[in-house]
Enzyme design. Structure first.
Site, short mmCIF file in Angstrom:
data_model
loop_
_atom_site.label_atom_id
_atom_site.label_comp_id
_atom_site.label_asym_id
_atom_site.label_seq_id
_atom_site.Cartn_x
_atom_site.Cartn_y
_atom_site.Cartn_z
N SER A 39 28.32 -3.94 59.65
CA SER A 39 27.70 -4.32 58.39
C SER A 39 26.38 -3.60 58.10
O SER A 39 26.00 -3.46 56.94
CB SER A 39 27.48 -5.83 58.36
OG SER A 39 26.75 -6.25 59.50
N GLU A 83 16.08 -14.20 48.35
CA GLU A 83 15.61 -14.59 49.68
C GLU A 83 16.04 -13.49 50.64
O GLU A 83 16.97 -12.74 50.35
CB GLU A 83 16.24 -15.92 50.09
CG GLU A 83 17.64 -15.81 50.73
CD GLU A 83 18.72 -15.27 49.80
OE1 GLU A 83 18.54 -15.35 48.57
OE2 GLU A 83 19.74 -14.75 50.31
N LYS A 91 24.68 -5.28 52.08
CA LYS A 91 24.03 -6.15 51.09
C LYS A 91 23.92 -5.48 49.72
O LYS A 91 23.89 -6.16 48.69
CB LYS A 91 22.64 -6.55 51.58
CG LYS A 91 22.63 -7.34 52.89
CD LYS A 91 23.03 -8.78 52.69
CE LYS A 91 23.01 -9.57 54.00
NZ LYS A 91 23.59 -10.91 53.84
#
Ligand SMILES: Cc1ncc(COP(=O)(O)O)c(C=O)c1O
Lengths: 390, 284
Positions: free
Chosen positions: A372, A107, A85
């Site tokens: 990830s 969010e 991210k």
């Protein structure tokens, strides 16, 4: 808008009129600022010396032996903050700064994107407000603490399902009221145009690095690549540089409770509709009311998916399937024990699918799994599942 | 048969300006009360009724209307039931009814089918909160062929040249978003919104109706002075319904009192509970 807003029939800008000028401004920035060499230079500085790129490509000897093919992990779990991210958060925070925005909102589901945005805000000097569902605040407590440490405000989203979907709703509402000086730093390849393209481009670094690394190590491209799909940002970032190659691509959704139970498998079980600004696959009822999703992993607990994935599903360029909560938890334990790597529950879905896929691959065939994120945030859930006393 | 567009135009031609456009969510708190509310709105002098088809993810709405959507959905409201409600109301009343919703319930039913059924039920106009100018083509086309007015929105963020494009595609009236942000009661009137009204009126002959945040007779007078053709009152009405939840007669009375106060500009009547509905207890 100047650019096309669609991926095939999917995508678009299904937002209130108030947000359209902000999306036009963002598109302009995407076209002119992002490709600019000085922006790229500054971003790549952050990505290398701050975030720790490039991330390793790890050949997993033990599970390669178990599974009967050559298994590599792309180690986004080793990126600062512990997940992919941050690639997007740093990109967008820097862009917001270039655009003269004074505040970031985001969010978050698993908390990874909230943490990444909090970090990006701290390092670029922009204040951050993060919307997070009540339910997720509870199940991802370590990340809530981290966000606060980095100076972000965590605002509980207590409407609707009180998970990621409603956190996005609250962020969109905030943005509608503060659109002049606030940038909405959306966390995946979802939302209205140009977000799905913008976020993809910031996440493409995963795939471009992998391509170079595999070529170096194997002298050829991989046979198969596997990534989990929530909104779809780590998957599209990994897949995109390989779309024109002869490489099989597999997206893995959250199957939740499995056949007949609650699920987060949007592409597998859903139908096209609009949510959060885009026309894309969606879990919904016959009247177009959005259905509640379920997954043990908060980051995949989302009834929507990025519009580019919807196009890739219809064209069959990417094969989408799902694994259950239980399979993902088992895969998390498996990778931990066999390789000493604790994957996030999101990434564990990709590992679980890869275990099955390996059966169709030969010994010298090459498979890459997009790892990830790391699983520290999921420790409580995983320990409870494994029955381990701490 | 009168087309929806004509019925709206008639209301603007005949009514004393500013018209009052009264909003309620269909099925909040239940269908019989919704019908009674719509009757009472008409009796109290509302000029147009705006009926919300609730959606699970109403991102243009503040907490008051979000909760109303949830109440209605958990009571079983859906597209079929909304059309039935309007059909029933239309069999006894001539007042224009416009529908406010989001894109997905329309897409799910099929855009053409949705508009045909809406027209057949007696709906005159449609506003879709998350369909801006860029996405309006299929909705506007379906509206046109079924005689429904596709109502366009203009916001304080909309630049002048974009206002021109939006109003040229608009039908019925222009919905002027009078505040930045989501729906909800606000104090006073933003001077920028008054300027926006002038900018819109300079670019269209269609009536212009501000909405978002309007709840008091004083605000209505400000908009009247500014030349608004109508005012849209939403959250203030929904708040009355929420506050008196569990007391259907009280709900209906309260809505009637609020509309009378707004219509006749008499602040003292608002919410005092002294004035009953003009036509006795609604029949349900
Ligand atoms: C580690 C990790 N992987 C994957 C995801 C899912 O997001 P996306 O599908 O956008 O990669 C998340 C979301 O929170 C995450 O934290």
């Amino acid at each position: 808008m100047i650019l096309g807003t669609r991926f095939g029939e999917y995508g678009g800008c299904f937002v209130p009129e108030t947000l359209i000028p902000a999306l036009e401004e963002l598109e302009e920035a995407y076209r002119t600022i992002v490709p600019d060499p000085s922006f790229q230079k500054e971003l790549s500085g952050y990505l290398t010396e701050f975030a720790g790129r490039e991330t390793p490509l790890t050949l997993c000897r033990n599970i390669s032996q178990d599974l009967g093919c050559r298994v590599y992990l792309k180690r986004e779990d080793l990126l600062h903050s512990g997940a992919h991210k941050l690639n997007n958060a740093l990109g967008q925070a820097l862009l917001a700064k270039y655009m003269g925005k004074k505040r970031l909102i985001a969010e978050t589901g698993a908390g990874q994107h909230g943490v990444a945005t909090a970090i990006a805000g701290a390092v670029t000097g922009l204040p951050v407000d993060v919307y997070m569902g009540d339910v997720d605040i509870e199940r991802q407590a370590p990340n809530v603490a981290r966000m606060k440490l980095f100076g972000a405000r965590v605002i509980p989203a207590s409407s609707g399902t009180r998970t990621l979907k409603d956190a996005v709703n609250e962020a969109l509402r905030d943005w509608t009221g503060n659109v002049r000086d606030t940038h909405y730093l959306i966390g995946s390849v979802v939302g209205p145009h140009p977000f799905p393209s913008l976020v993809r481009d910031f996440q493409r670094v995963i795939g471009t690095e992998t391509r170079v690394q595999v070529l170096e190590r194997e002298g050829r491209l991989p046979d198969a690549i596997v990534a989990c799909v929530g909104g779809g940002s780590n998957a599209i970032g990994m897949f995109h540089p390989f779309l024109d190659d002869d490489v099989a691509l597999y997206g893995v959704e959250a199957g939740g409770e499995g056949e007949g139970g609650r699920t987060g498998a949007t592409l597998c079980k859903g139908s096209p509709g609009t949510l959060h600004g885009a026309y894309s696959y969606l879990l919904q009822d016959n009247y177009g009311q959005v259905a509640e999703s379920h997954s043990v992993s908060a980051g995949l607990d989302y009834p929507g998916v990025g519009p580019e994935h919807s196009m890739l599903r219809d064209s069959s360029r990417v094969t989408y399937s799902s694994v259950t909560d239980r399979e993902a938890l088992d895969a998390c334990l498996y990778l931990s024990r066999r390789e000493g790597i604790l994957p996030a529950l999101e990434s564990s879905h990709a590992v679980a699918y890869a275990r099955n896929l390996a059966m169709s691959l030969d010994r010298d065939q090459v498979m890459v799994i997009s790892l990830s994120g790391r699983g520290d945030k999921d420790l409580a859930t995983v320990m409870e599942y494994a029955g381990v006393q701490v | 048969m009168t087309s929806g567009e004509e019925r709206i135009a008639c209301a603007f031609g005949a009514g004393k300006k500013p018209l009052v456009i009264a909003f309620t969510v269909a099925g909040d708190p239940d269908v019989p009360t919704s019908l009674a509310i719509m009757r009472e709105m008409t009796a109290a002098g509302a000029d147009i009724i705006e009926l919300g088809l609730p959606w699970s993810d109403p991102v243009a709405d503040g907490p008051v209307i979000q909760r109303a959507d949830l109440r209605a959905l958990s009571g079983g409201m859906n597209t079929d039931r909304l059309f039935d409600l309007v059909r029933r109301f239309r069999s006894e009343q001539e007042i224009p009814v416009i529908l406010l919703t989001y894109a997905n319930p329309v897409l799910r039913r099929g855009v053409d089918r949705f508009y045909l059924e809406a027209a057949d039920a007696g709906i005159d106009g449609v506003v879709i909160a998350d369909v801006p100018f860029e996405e309006t083509a299929p909705f506007s086309a379906a509206a046109r062929s079924s005689g429904i007015a596709q109502i366009a929105m203009v916001s304080p963020m909309t630049p002048p040249e974009r206002i021109s494009r939006i109003v040229s595609a608009g039908r019925g009236f222009i919905y002027l978003v009078a505040a930045l942000g989501v729906t909800g009661v606000r104090q006073g009137t933003d001077p920028a919104a008054i300027d926006l009204l002038a900018a819109v009126k300079a670019r269209t002959t269609l009536p212009v109706a501000p909405g978002f945040g309007i709840s008091s007779p004083e605000q209505v007078r400000e908009w009247e002075a500014a030349g608004a053709d109508a005012v849209i009152v939403g959250s203030a009405i929904v708040q009355v319904i929420e506050t008196r939840h569990g007391d259907p007669e009280g709900v209906v009375c309260g809505v009637g009192e609020l509309i009378r106060a707004l219509k006749h500009g008499c602040p003292d009547n608002a919410g005092t509970g002294l004035q009953g509905p003009s036509h006795g207890t609604p029949a349900w």
